[in-house]
Design an enzyme around this catalytic site. Structure first.
Site, short mmCIF file in Angstrom:
data_model
loop_
_atom_site.label_atom_id
_atom_site.label_comp_id
_atom_site.label_asym_id
_atom_site.label_seq_id
_atom_site.Cartn_x
_atom_site.Cartn_y
_atom_site.Cartn_z
N LEU A 84 0.80 -1.51 -0.15
CA LEU A 84 -0.02 0.31 -0.11
C LEU A 84 0.59 1.05 0.17
CD1 LEU A 84 -3.43 1.05 0.32
CD2 LEU A 84 -2.60 0.91 3.07
N HIS A 92 5.74 3.24 11.79
CA HIS A 92 6.69 4.67 11.19
C HIS A 92 5.27 5.50 10.78
CE1 HIS A 92 7.41 6.81 7.50
NE2 HIS A 92 9.23 6.34 8.19
#
Length: 344
Positions: free
Chosen positions: A125, A229
């Site tokens: 993604l 992240h």
């Protein structure tokens, strides 16, 4: 209009551009043209029914239908770990105790695991930063659920998603630096690239086979176990609102969390339904954004439209019908975004 469609061979240059913007750590989108071309070819062969389940994988792109610009990519692996082992760490506990000394220590421990073998995986993604607006991220991520709902028999009962872990702008991963590098003797970016280009034999050859006490890792590495992240935090939130949960499995490279959910409990899959479509001018009103998908396996399309999610007859414009490759009288799949997910 932004539309989700199956990947095509001509998309390889656009995917190379996307790969150059990831900043590293997205293993399945390496900036390697041969690997991306092979990935596209595998997706095409999956749609054509030419591959065994162990090799099947679908790839979709987000395209601006007016300009042809490819703004994002997402994918589904049908069944992971049936050819090459699919590794992660399970974060568990080992207890060391002595009644005689009155000592009791419950120690967080990493156990090498293949527990998700055979699961379907949401992967790859990535949305171009310039297109992170107007609900494009929701459309890109959740379009896969519309495909899985329409073609449920092609997927397994459990769905997993590996979230990118904490890596800085220079490619430095605290988890890798403290653990992986000691066994693999290479930088994170090198290991990530090898894995992303299909050269995975080194993992089985060099992986630590014994449990690892997390207290032996640096504090910095311990702090990022199961963390994402910063750019991946929105993607994690999207999946968690759909029912995905972190069950103490992490990535072996960067320590990012693996989320999982039973496929039939995913909100968008469970609540999506088929309605008849008609051409016209949609009613005005403060309607929520909804995912609308056709039921065409080979020419699958998904768009976002503002409409009443409870309608039995969906009114779409000629432009929307064209983007969906649909005609009046066809049946389309409809589900609203989560109430708090805004597109403006």
């Amino acid at each position: 209009m932004m539309v989700i469609r199956p990947v095509e061979r001509s998309d390889v240059s656009a995917l190379m551009q996307l790969a150059s913007k990831t900043g590293g750590g997205l293993t399945s989108l390496p900036a390697n043209e041969a690997t991306l071309s092979a990935r596209i070819e595998r997706a095409i062969k999956t749609w054509q029914g030419e591959l065994p389940k162990s090799e099947q994988g679908y790839v979709f792109v987000l395209e601006d239908s007016e300009t042809g610009t490819v703004a994002g990519i997402c994918a589904i692996e049908v069944a992971v770990g049936l050819n090459d082992p699919w590794y992660n760490y399970r974060v568990g506990t080992l207890v060391h105790a002595s009644k005689e000394l009155n000592v009791y220590n419950a120690l967080p421990t990493l156990f090498l695991s293949n527990d998700h073998t055979g699961s379907s995986e949401l992967c790859t993604l990535f949305l171009d930063p310039d297109w992170r607006k107007e609900g494009n991220g929701y459309l890109l991520s959740k379009s896969r659920f519309m495909f899985m709902a329409a073609f449920r028999d092609k997927f397994n009962d459990k769905v997993v998603a590996e979230m990118r872990g904490v890596i800085d702008e220079h490619g430095y991963s605290p988890f890798w630096q403290s653990l992986g590098k000691r066994f693999f003797s290479m930088d994170f970016s090198r290991a990530d690239f090898l894995c992303g280009t299909g050269q995975k034999a080194f993992i089985a050859e060099l992986m630590p086979k014994h449990p690892i006490y997390t207290h032996f890792l640096s504090q910095e590495a311990q702090d990022v176990i199961g963390q994402v992240h910063p750019q991946t935090a929105p993607a994690r939130a999207v999946l968690e609102k759909e029912g995905f949960r972190y069950r103490n499995y992490i990535d072996i490279f960067d320590g990012g969390p693996t989320l999982e959910c039973d496929i039939d409990r995913v909100r968008a899959i469970r609540k999506s339904r088929l309605v008849e479509v008609a051409e016209g001018q949609p009613a005005q009103g403060d309607f929520p954004a909804c995912l609308v998908a056709n039921e065409n396996y080979h020419h699958f399309r998904v768009v976002l439209a503002r409409t009443d999610p409870a309608t039995e007859r969906l009114i779409l414009t000629a432009e929307q019908l064209d983007a969906l490759k649909c005609h009046a009288g066809d049946r389309v799949r409809l589900v609203r975004l989560c109430a708090e997910e805004k597109t403006a």
